[in-house]
Design an enzyme around this catalytic site. Structure first.
Site, PDB file in Angstrom:
ATOM      1  N   ASP A  91      -1.181   7.688  -3.862  1.00 63.25           N
ATOM      2  CA  ASP A  91      -1.383   6.162  -3.835  1.00 63.25           C
ATOM      3  C   ASP A  91      -0.363   5.591  -2.705  1.00 63.25           C
ATOM      4  O   ASP A  91       0.897   5.679  -2.987  1.00 63.25           O
ATOM      5  CB  ASP A  91      -1.738   5.198  -5.006  1.00 63.25           C
TER       6      ASP A  91
ATOM      7  N   SER B 296      -6.464  -0.149  -2.783  1.00 66.70           N
ATOM      8  CA  SER B 296      -6.744   0.784  -3.179  1.00 66.70           C
ATOM      9  C   SER B 296      -8.151   0.885  -3.733  1.00 66.70           C
ATOM     10  O   SER B 296      -8.857   1.984  -4.134  1.00 66.70           O
ATOM     11  CB  SER B 296      -5.892   1.250  -4.596  1.00 66.70           C
TER      12      SER B 296
ATOM     13  N   ASP C 264      -7.264   1.328 -13.450  1.00 67.43           N
ATOM     14  CA  ASP C 264      -6.598   0.980 -12.187  1.00 67.43           C
ATOM     15  C   ASP C 264      -7.601   1.290 -11.376  1.00 67.43           C
ATOM     16  O   ASP C 264      -8.414   2.155 -11.396  1.00 67.43           O
ATOM     17  CB  ASP C 264      -5.377   1.320 -12.056  1.00 67.43           C
TER      18      ASP C 264
ATOM     19  N   THR D 220      -8.054   3.523  -8.400  1.00 68.16           N
ATOM     20  CA  THR D 220      -8.142   4.808  -8.036  1.00 68.16           C
ATOM     21  C   THR D 220      -8.928   5.495  -8.914  1.00 68.16           C
ATOM     22  O   THR D 220      -9.822   6.310  -8.576  1.00 68.16           O
ATOM     23  CB  THR D 220      -6.769   5.463  -7.384  1.00 68.16           C
TER      24      THR D 220
ATOM     25  N   ARG E 185     -11.836  -5.310  -9.217  1.00 72.52           N
ATOM     26  CA  ARG E 185     -10.625  -4.313  -9.818  1.00 72.52           C
ATOM     27  C   ARG E 185     -10.122  -4.968 -11.240  1.00 72.52           C
ATOM     28  O   ARG E 185      -9.450  -4.057 -11.824  1.00 72.52           O
ATOM     29  CB  ARG E 185      -9.775  -3.782  -8.815  1.00 72.52           C
TER      30      ARG E 185
ATOM     31  N   GLU F 161      -4.244  11.323  -9.394  1.00 76.56           N
ATOM     32  CA  GLU F 161      -3.458  10.440  -8.464  1.00 76.56           C
ATOM     33  C   GLU F 161      -1.963  10.359  -8.745  1.00 76.56           C
ATOM     34  O   GLU F 161      -1.746  10.066  -9.992  1.00 76.56           O
ATOM     35  CB  GLU F 161      -4.429   8.913  -8.793  1.00 76.56           C
TER      36      GLU F 161
ATOM     37  N   ASP G 134       2.942   4.136  -4.899  1.00 76.91           N
ATOM     38  CA  ASP G 134       2.452   2.514  -4.145  1.00 76.91           C
ATOM     39  C   ASP G 134       3.309   1.685  -4.865  1.00 76.91           C
ATOM     40  O   ASP G 134       4.074   0.739  -4.338  1.00 76.91           O
ATOM     41  CB  ASP G 134       1.117   2.475  -4.291  1.00 76.91           C
ATOM     42  N   LYS G 135       3.358   1.924  -6.382  1.00 77.42           N
ATOM     43  CA  LYS G 135       3.945   0.746  -7.106  1.00 77.42           C
ATOM     44  C   LYS G 135       5.490   0.331  -6.693  1.00 77.42           C
ATOM     45  O   LYS G 135       5.754  -0.646  -6.719  1.00 77.42           O
ATOM     46  CB  LYS G 135       3.481   0.853  -8.588  1.00 77.42           C
TER      47      LYS G 135
ATOM     48  N   HIS H 225       5.856  -1.050  -3.256  1.00 76.66           N
ATOM     49  CA  HIS H 225       5.502  -2.446  -3.578  1.00 76.66           C
ATOM     50  C   HIS H 225       6.859  -3.223  -4.039  1.00 76.66           C
ATOM     51  O   HIS H 225       7.243  -4.292  -3.532  1.00 76.66           O
ATOM     52  CB  HIS H 225       4.601  -2.781  -4.351  1.00 76.66           C
TER      53      HIS H 225
ATOM     54  N   ASP I 175      -4.471   6.874  -0.023  1.00 79.22           N
ATOM     55  CA  ASP I 175      -5.713   5.794   0.234  1.00 79.22           C
ATOM     56  C   ASP I 175      -5.103   4.572   1.319  1.00 79.22           C
ATOM     57  O   ASP I 175      -6.152   4.186   1.891  1.00 79.22           O
ATOM     58  CB  ASP I 175      -5.705   5.139  -1.237  1.00 79.22           C
ATOM     59  N   HIS I 176      -4.020   4.587   1.582  1.00 78.56           N
ATOM     60  CA  HIS I 176      -3.575   3.745   2.454  1.00 78.56           C
ATOM     61  C   HIS I 176      -2.052   4.085   2.801  1.00 78.56           C
ATOM     62  O   HIS I 176      -1.326   4.493   2.076  1.00 78.56           O
ATOM     63  CB  HIS I 176      -3.704   2.021   2.154  1.00 78.56           C
TER      64      HIS I 176
ATOM     65  N   HIS J 104       0.909  -3.316   1.644  1.00 72.56           N
ATOM     66  CA  HIS J 104       0.279  -2.044   2.230  1.00 72.56           C
ATOM     67  C   HIS J 104       0.295  -2.155   3.923  1.00 72.56           C
ATOM     68  O   HIS J 104       0.367  -3.306   4.227  1.00 72.56           O
ATOM     69  CB  HIS J 104      -1.182  -2.009   1.899  1.00 72.56           C
TER      70      HIS J 104
HETATM   71 ZN   LIG Z   1      -0.744  -0.962  -3.667  1.00 75.82          ZN
END
Ligand SMILES: [Zn+2]
Length: 452
Positions: free
Chosen positions: A58, A109, A160, A162, A173, A324, A329-330, A333, A371-372, A415
């Site tokens: 992610d 996501s 979450d 994904t 979501r 995943e 990702d987290k 961030h 995913d991004h 992102h």
């Molecule tokens: Zn994110």
């Protein structure tokens, strides 16, 4: 600061060792620049896959992969994910909810997961519904309907985005548990809907779900046959064995369904280190997170592969499994470079376990993608970024400066809208070559498994 001359000398020595290791250990990833035509010819296989293992990092853009490679292996080293023989790039944009003809260049996501899970473009926040709110079948649902075994593994809450896109259909979501339904009135059980993400995951009935999110599953179902009971009770009634620690996971036997809930929320991060800050940090190394409580992602991945393999051993049908690494990702961030790199390194161990299985079972399609894109950028040591930076000493013994500047310092970093890597090995792997779109992955997966 470390003197530049010393850095160069140290880096040169380790680089040589790294290059040798890469050449010896990487299989198809030939770092020597030789003619790879024959290797690539052998890697191109059509036909059907008995199994699919889809690994999602992610927020794992090229920059996140490069930072992790530099730190863990050195610049000339190679990660397991670098050794997949066929690599392309895919686009990840989402669309506007009110007017789907309007492009949203930066996906979340939920929209991106819906892309590969269903083959449809949708809006940010949507879980496997189209912009007008219609549920569309997912690759996991189609695989299950076709008689394959299925699994869904994440280091995030299972509700979450994904992990959710495979087995639930909600307008937003955030609707993870029965008490979280404010933004999903049409799906609320109280209004006759199919329920929250957690309830729908139980109803969809994948053979295994492993991740965090116990607090959502502990919420009380509001209507229907399980009203007054928790989603965990509902899962047990549906035949799930529920485990909450590594011992329970290790003890799980093939046969029944398995729900692993290893944290109340997201699972803990693997590594810690200095947070990036305006003006930068002293050069430093990362350390293991002392408060980490297992299981690791690679442990969950290996167990999931083992269980699904055992369950399909005497069947003509194989399995579909998504794994995943959610907190790349987290931690991105949070402008936490060691957190982000530790999650990427652990994700890479899950990739290695998947490739080991595929080596013994060549009728397995392995896909590794993201995913991004995300925030972190490797910038020159002398660059004066207005954002938050941190400097880490890598496996080369060299300093690497990471910059987080997609939002105001101190705010959650964002992102990005870049294309991301997609790499594959096994039947239909050639479908990822060139530049494709995230929704094309749905067609690659369903074609490989011959499901529709
Ligand atoms: Zn994110």
């Amino acid at each position: 600061m470390i003197p530049a001359a010393k850095i160069r000398r140290t880096a040169a020595v380790v680089l040589t060792t790294g290059a040798v290791a890469a050449a010896l250990g990487s299989g198809l990833a030939d770092a020597s620049g030789g003619d790879r035509t024959q290797e690539v010819r052998q890697a191109v296989q059509g036909g059907k896959a008995r199994n699919v293992i889809l690994l999602i990092g992610d927020g794992m853009g090229d920059s996140e992969i490069t930072a992790a490679r530099n730190y863990v292996k050195g610049a000339a080293g190679r990660l397991a994910m670098d050794t997949l023989p066929l690599t392309g790039a895919y686009t990840t944009y989402s669309v506007n909810k009110a007017d789907p003809r309007q492009i949203d260049y930066v996906t979340d996501s939920a929209a991106s997961g819906t892309g590969w899970a269903t083959g449809h473009k949708t809006y940010n926040g949507a879980i496997s519904v189209t912009p007008d709110g219609k549920p569309v079948p997912t690759v996991l649902e189609l695989a299950k309907r076709a008689g394959l075994r299925t699994g869904d593994v994440s280091t995030a809450e299972l509700g979450d985005a994904t992990p959710a896109v495979l087995a639930a259909h909600v307008a937003d979501r955030g609707c993870q548990g029965p008490a979280d339904m404010a933004k999903c009135p049409a799906q609320d059980k109280v209004n006759g809907g199919p329920g929250s993400i957690a309830e729908q995951q139980v109803q969809t009935g994948a053979d295994l779900y492993l991740g965090g999110g116990k607090a959502r599953f502990a919420q009380t179902v509001k209507a229907g046959p399980f009203a007054g009971k928790t989603v965990i009770d509902q899962a047990k009634a549906a035949g799930y064995t529920v485990v909450t620690d590594e011992g329970g996971l290790n003890a799980a036997k093939p046969g029944g369904k398995l729900l692993g809930l290893f944290a109340d929320g997201n699972m803990p991060q693997e590594w810690t280190g200095p947070a990036a800050k305006v003006g930068g940090t002293d050069p430093s190394r990362c350390t293991p997170n002392g408060s980490f409580g297992g299981p690791h992602l690679s442990t969950m991945a290996s167990k999931a592969i083992g269980l699904l393999d055992a369950q399909t051993k005497h069947s003509r049908k194989g399995f579909f499994l998504q794994i995943e690494g959610a907190s790349i990702d987290k931690r991105d961030h949070a402008a936490d470079p060691c957190g982000q790199i530790g999650e990427t390194a652990e994700f890479d161990k899950a990739v290695r376990a998947s490739l080991d299985y595929a080596r013994r079972h060549p009728d397995t399609l392995v896909v590794v993608t993201a995913d991004h894109g995300h925030t972190s950028q490797i910038i020159p040591l002398e660059a004066q970024s207005p954002g938050q930076t941190a400097t880490l000493i890598t496996a080369d013994g060299a300093p690497m400066k990471l910059n987080y500047a997609t939002n105001t310092p101190g705010q959650s970093q964002e992102h990005t809208g870049t294309q991301v890597r997609i790499a594959a090995k096994g039947p239909q792997a050639a479908s990822v070559l060139g530049v494709t779109d995230q929704t094309d992955l749905f067609r690659t997966l369903t074609r490989a498994l011959a499901i529709r």
